[in-house]
Design a protein around this motif. Structure first.
Motif, short mmCIF file in Angstrom:
data_model
loop_
_atom_site.label_atom_id
_atom_site.label_comp_id
_atom_site.label_asym_id
_atom_site.label_seq_id
_atom_site.Cartn_x
_atom_site.Cartn_y
_atom_site.Cartn_z
N VAL A 66 36.18 35.00 26.54
CA VAL A 66 35.09 35.83 27.05
C VAL A 66 34.95 37.11 26.23
N THR A 67 36.08 37.73 25.90
CA THR A 67 36.01 38.96 25.09
C THR A 67 35.45 38.67 23.72
N LYS A 68 35.71 37.49 23.17
CA LYS A 68 35.12 37.12 21.88
C LYS A 68 33.64 36.79 22.02
N LEU A 69 33.27 36.26 23.17
CA LEU A 69 31.88 35.88 23.42
C LEU A 69 30.99 37.09 23.61
N SER A 70 31.50 38.14 24.25
CA SER A 70 30.68 39.25 24.71
C SER A 70 30.12 40.06 23.55
N PRO A 71 28.80 40.25 23.50
CA PRO A 71 28.22 41.10 22.47
C PRO A 71 28.55 42.56 22.73
N ALA A 72 28.26 43.41 21.75
CA ALA A 72 28.61 44.82 21.86
C ALA A 72 27.93 45.49 23.04
N ASP A 73 26.72 45.03 23.39
CA ASP A 73 26.00 45.66 24.49
C ASP A 73 26.33 45.04 25.84
N MET A 74 27.22 44.04 25.87
CA MET A 74 27.67 43.46 27.13
C MET A 74 29.18 43.21 27.07
N PRO A 75 29.98 44.26 26.93
CA PRO A 75 31.43 44.09 26.78
C PRO A 75 32.08 43.65 28.09
N PHE A 76 33.29 43.13 27.96
CA PHE A 76 34.06 42.70 29.13
C PHE A 76 35.46 43.29 29.03
N SER A 77 36.02 43.67 30.18
CA SER A 77 37.38 44.20 30.21
C SER A 77 38.04 43.85 31.53
N LEU A 78 39.36 43.88 31.53
CA LEU A 78 40.15 43.75 32.75
C LEU A 78 40.46 45.15 33.28
N GLU A 79 40.30 45.35 34.59
CA GLU A 79 40.53 46.65 35.20
C GLU A 79 41.81 46.60 36.04
N LEU A 80 42.78 47.40 35.66
CA LEU A 80 44.05 47.42 36.37
C LEU A 80 43.91 48.11 37.73
N VAL A 81 44.43 47.44 38.76
CA VAL A 81 44.38 47.97 40.12
C VAL A 81 45.73 47.75 40.79
N GLU A 82 46.04 48.58 41.77
CA GLU A 82 47.28 48.40 42.54
C GLU A 82 47.28 47.09 43.30
N GLY A 83 46.12 46.72 43.82
CA GLY A 83 45.96 45.47 44.55
C GLY A 83 44.51 45.05 44.48
N LEU A 84 44.25 43.75 44.58
CA LEU A 84 42.87 43.28 44.53
C LEU A 84 42.10 43.89 45.71
N PRO A 85 40.90 44.39 45.47
CA PRO A 85 40.17 45.11 46.51
C PRO A 85 39.51 44.18 47.52
N PHE A 86 39.45 44.65 48.75
CA PHE A 86 38.72 43.96 49.80
C PHE A 86 37.27 44.42 49.74
N GLU A 87 36.45 43.65 49.08
CA GLU A 87 35.05 44.01 48.91
C GLU A 87 34.23 43.53 50.11
N PRO A 88 33.04 44.12 50.31
CA PRO A 88 32.18 43.65 51.41
C PRO A 88 31.44 42.37 51.02
N SER A 89 32.20 41.36 50.65
CA SER A 89 31.62 40.08 50.25
C SER A 89 32.63 38.97 50.51
N ASP A 90 32.25 37.75 50.12
CA ASP A 90 33.03 36.58 50.52
C ASP A 90 34.40 36.50 49.88
N SER A 91 34.67 37.24 48.82
CA SER A 91 36.02 37.25 48.27
C SER A 91 37.03 37.71 49.31
N THR A 92 36.62 38.59 50.20
CA THR A 92 37.52 39.11 51.22
C THR A 92 38.00 38.01 52.17
N SER A 93 37.16 37.03 52.46
CA SER A 93 37.57 35.95 53.36
C SER A 93 38.79 35.22 52.82
#
Length: 725
Positions: free
Chosen positions: A505-532
């Motif tokens: 993905v990082t190789k795929l992403s053009p300069a105007d659409m970069p991708f990165s991993l964001e370090l967090v203490e724990g995966l966040p409980f978002e107001p969406s279905d990932s939380t389920s």
């Protein structure tokens, strides 16, 4: 609901109109035990999505057509009694007959088959839909290979040559439109999605997860100022709220005209307005807290006896043009609400109140044809799977919610995420067919409903499939609009393996659409279905997104339509989702779940506005330390803080005992003094585990993988040798 109730509703009328617009589907002939093409919704073709070609004028049915009488009224195609339906045996039913039979609507949906469609027909998209120059159908630019994996190479090649993510979004947000849970439109979208997935070679099911007690039918709505001069009004109503009762003999939903009155704030105002309550529209200012207690009861009784037309709320502040749609589906069918509640655009509401306060006679007229129809109404998820070759009982889930609020067409929230999910499924399936490979693990593509009412569909799926949760390596949820996928949150424990997963993905992403991993203490409980999923310990990720789209402008508002979608972002995001899903499915082992979610944070026990204390919770740590209302927190353990984010981060990291320095106003004058207060979280029930996790991570990972745990001025330790285990 009963068939009679449904047949009388405008839901039935719109379903019949929709059947005239678009092409055939398959349902069972109950007499012969066979399946037949019928006109309903958008159909699947071998190469894409689109409208079924209509029969030409004067065209005669094929001699192979058989006569079938199901008592279905007029034919949507030929505008006559339907007696020509082509016999089309298929492998399995699509669930259409079952689904609409439960809604009592089968009799309105059967039509006749039109002529055969070409192999691929694109959905016609409105002229207002944005298509970036980069996403115009030009010859694809040759890319350098981003992976040695043949499937990933095929995914990229297919997407570059023939992306269908735009067609998929248009099918959902333009052809079908708003998809309130429990509505015929959502059911149509679900059956269409099942058909699409099956056409791409996946197994797809339409899983009922529950029912809603009441069906909501949003009808036509009109509104205007009548006096002092006529002008149109922009407004909405929430889902599961009633319409106008009609006036002067008009049927329900007809316009009701009446004087506009400001909501009374005291008993004197109530007495003054009582003679004018008949058919009055009561204006409720933005942020106004309606009286409660005895006065509130008196006002409510006066409204009931005076037979007001309804309440007119300000949808926003005077400078906010957005009109948000929400609603509560938890109605008692035996005690349905009857009072209409208008959500008027904020600037128009403010202007009307100014006229009223100036003594002008203001007369309004609203007609709202909403209907509440007793259920129960069955509700569903769509689950499509590409079975794993060697680990079929392990899964990678890719998903987004298919339902939407119905104040707009649900393009940004969440046809955008549905389209990338479905396009990822199509790309992976096509790449597997091209290469002859299959994923190691099963990839499950899930479109949930009931998300807007509280993650209901995904929560129900998790509960019904508890036996599968241990085998889910990851869940990827797209539900943050049309901006390009730019990030994924990861814990230190997951960082190394996810770097490998996202290397293409990082190789795929053009300069105007970069991708990165964001370090967090724990995966966040978002107001969406990932939380389920995350609540049950499943590694569930909510995509981070960036770009020029203003998500808040469209989210749940009247502006949420397909013209807000950025096609170039959608194409790129669908590729990111497909590659990530394939890479996760191919990992040698499931993702680690250790330290997956963050522990509850340390709490001060005070309400803050930025760094200023506005209230103290009785018996809290702040009360015991001597923190006072009006104090401004300057430092935490010697670290200056000027924003709430800095303050919370400083409290969170480091030792359990900290000195907070505050500026406190003196009683004798305008000056302030610096006061040092001692806070000790060592007795907090979660503190022992917090400190143990902190010590473990300090041992395993270098500072760069735990940036939240670095005291200012601390030396940077060398990474442990097993940091990237």
């Amino acid at each position: 609901m009963s068939a009679d109730i449904f047949a009388q509703s405008s839901i039935a009328q719109r379903t019949e109109q929709r059947a005239r617009m678009v092409g055939p589907r398959r349902v069972r002939n109950p007499e012969a035990g066979e399946f037949w093409q019928v006109n309903l919704g958008i159909v699947r073709f071998s190469g894409g999505t689109g409208r079924r070609k209509r029969p030409q004028a004067g065209e005669k049915p094929s001699p192979e057509l058989k006569k079938i009488q199901l008592g279905m009224g007029r034919c949507p195609t030929h505008e006559s009694t339907c007696d020509d339906v082509e016999h089309v045996p298929v492998r399995a039913p699509l669930g259409l007959f079952r689904g609409f039979a439960q809604l009592g609507a089968v009799a309105l949906l059967i039509g006749c088959r039109g002529s055969e469609a070409p192999a691929r027909v694109s959905v016609e998209r409105p002229a207002s839909v944005e298509v970036d120059v980069a996403s115009n159908p030009e010859p694809p630019v040759e890319r350098a290979p981003i992976s040695d994996d043949a499937v990933i190479q095929a995914i990229v090649a297919i997407a570059d040559r023939d992306s269908q993510v735009g067609d998929l979004l248009a099918a959902v947000a333009v052809e079908i439109g708003p998809r309130l849970t429990g509505s015929p439109q959502l059911l149509e979208a679900e059956l269409w999605a099942v058909d699409q997935f099956e056409g791409w070679g996946l197994t797809a099911t339409h899983e009922q997860w529950g029912s809603y007690p009441v069906a909501f039918d949003r009808g036509k709505a009109t509104g205007a100022v009548v006096r002092p001069e006529r002008e149109p009004l922009e407004f909405g109503t929430w889902a599961w709220t009633p319409g106008t009762r009609g006036q002067d003999g008009l049927e329900a939903g007809g316009p009701v005209r009446g004087q506009a009155l400001r909501y009374p704030e005291d008993a004197a105002q109530l007495r003054a307005r009582k003679p004018y309550l008949r058919d009055a529209w009561i204006m409720v200012p933005y942020g106004f807290e309606r009286p409660s207690g005895k006065l509130g009861q008196q006002i409510e009784r006066a409204f009931e006896r005076g037979k007001i037309a309804g309440l007119v709320f300000a949808a926003g502040d005077s400078d906010d043009p957005r009109i948000s749609t929400h609603g509560d589906h938890r109605l008692d069918p035996d005690k349905l609400p009857t009072r209409v509640e208008i959500q008027l655009r904020g600037d128009q509401h403010h202007a009307l109140l100014q006229r009223i306060d100036a003594g002008d006679y203001v007369e309004l007229e609203f007609g709202v044809a909403n209907r509440l129809l007793p259920g129960p109404v069955p509700v569903y998820n769509v689950i499509a799977e590409l079975p794993g070759a060697s680990l079929p009982d392990q899964r990678v889930i890719v998903g987004g919610h298919l339902d939407s609020w119905d104040g707009g067409s649900g393009a940004i929230d969440n046809a955008a995420g549905v389209a990338t999910t479905m396009e990822a499924a199509r790309l992976i399936a096509a790449a597997c067919a091209r290469t002859g490979q299959r994923p190691r693990r099963t990839i499950s593509f899930q479109l949930w409903s009931g998300e807007e009412q509280g993650l209901l569909g995904s929560t129900a799926w998790v509960a019904a499939h508890a036996d599968q949760l241990a085998g889910i390596s990851a869940a990827l949820v797209h539900d943050n609009g049309t901006n390009y996928i730019s990030a994924l949150p990861v814990t230190p424990e997951l960082h190394a393996i996810m770097q490998a997963v996202f290397e293409p993905v990082t190789k795929l992403s053009p300069a105007d659409m970069p991708f990165s991993l964001e370090l967090v203490e724990g995966l966040p409980f978002e107001p969406s279905d990932s939380t389920s999923f995350l609540r049950e310990g499943v590694p569930a990720f909510f995509w981070g997104q960036s770009g020029r789209s203003d998500y808040d402008h469209y989210h749940h508002t009247q502006y949420d339509h397909a013209d807000a979608v950025i096609d170039a972002y959608q194409r790129h995001s669908a590729l990111v989702v497909a590659i990530a899903a394939w890479q996760l499915a191919q990992l040698p082992a499931p993702l680690e779940r250790h330290n997956l979610v963050a522990l509850p944070g340390r709490k001060l026990g005070a309400a803050l506005h930025d760094t200023r204390v506005v209230s103290i919770l009785e018996g809290s740590l702040a009360a015991g330390a001597g923190l006072a209302v009006g104090d401004r927190i300057l430092e935490v353990a010697g670290e200056p803080v000027s924003t709430l984010a800095q303050l919370l981060a400083a409290v969170r990291r480091g030792d359990s005992r900290k000195t907070l320095t505050v500026a406190r106003r003196g009683a004798a004058g305008p000056g302030t003094t610096r006061v040092e207060l001692q806070f000790d979280w060592s007795q907090d029930p979660d503190e022992a585990e917090r400190m143990a996790r902190q010590a473990e991570r300090r041992k395993r990972f270098g500072e760069q993988l735990r940036p939240w745990d670095t005291e200012p001025g601390a030396a940077t330790p060398e990474p442990a040798p097993h940091e990237h285990d």
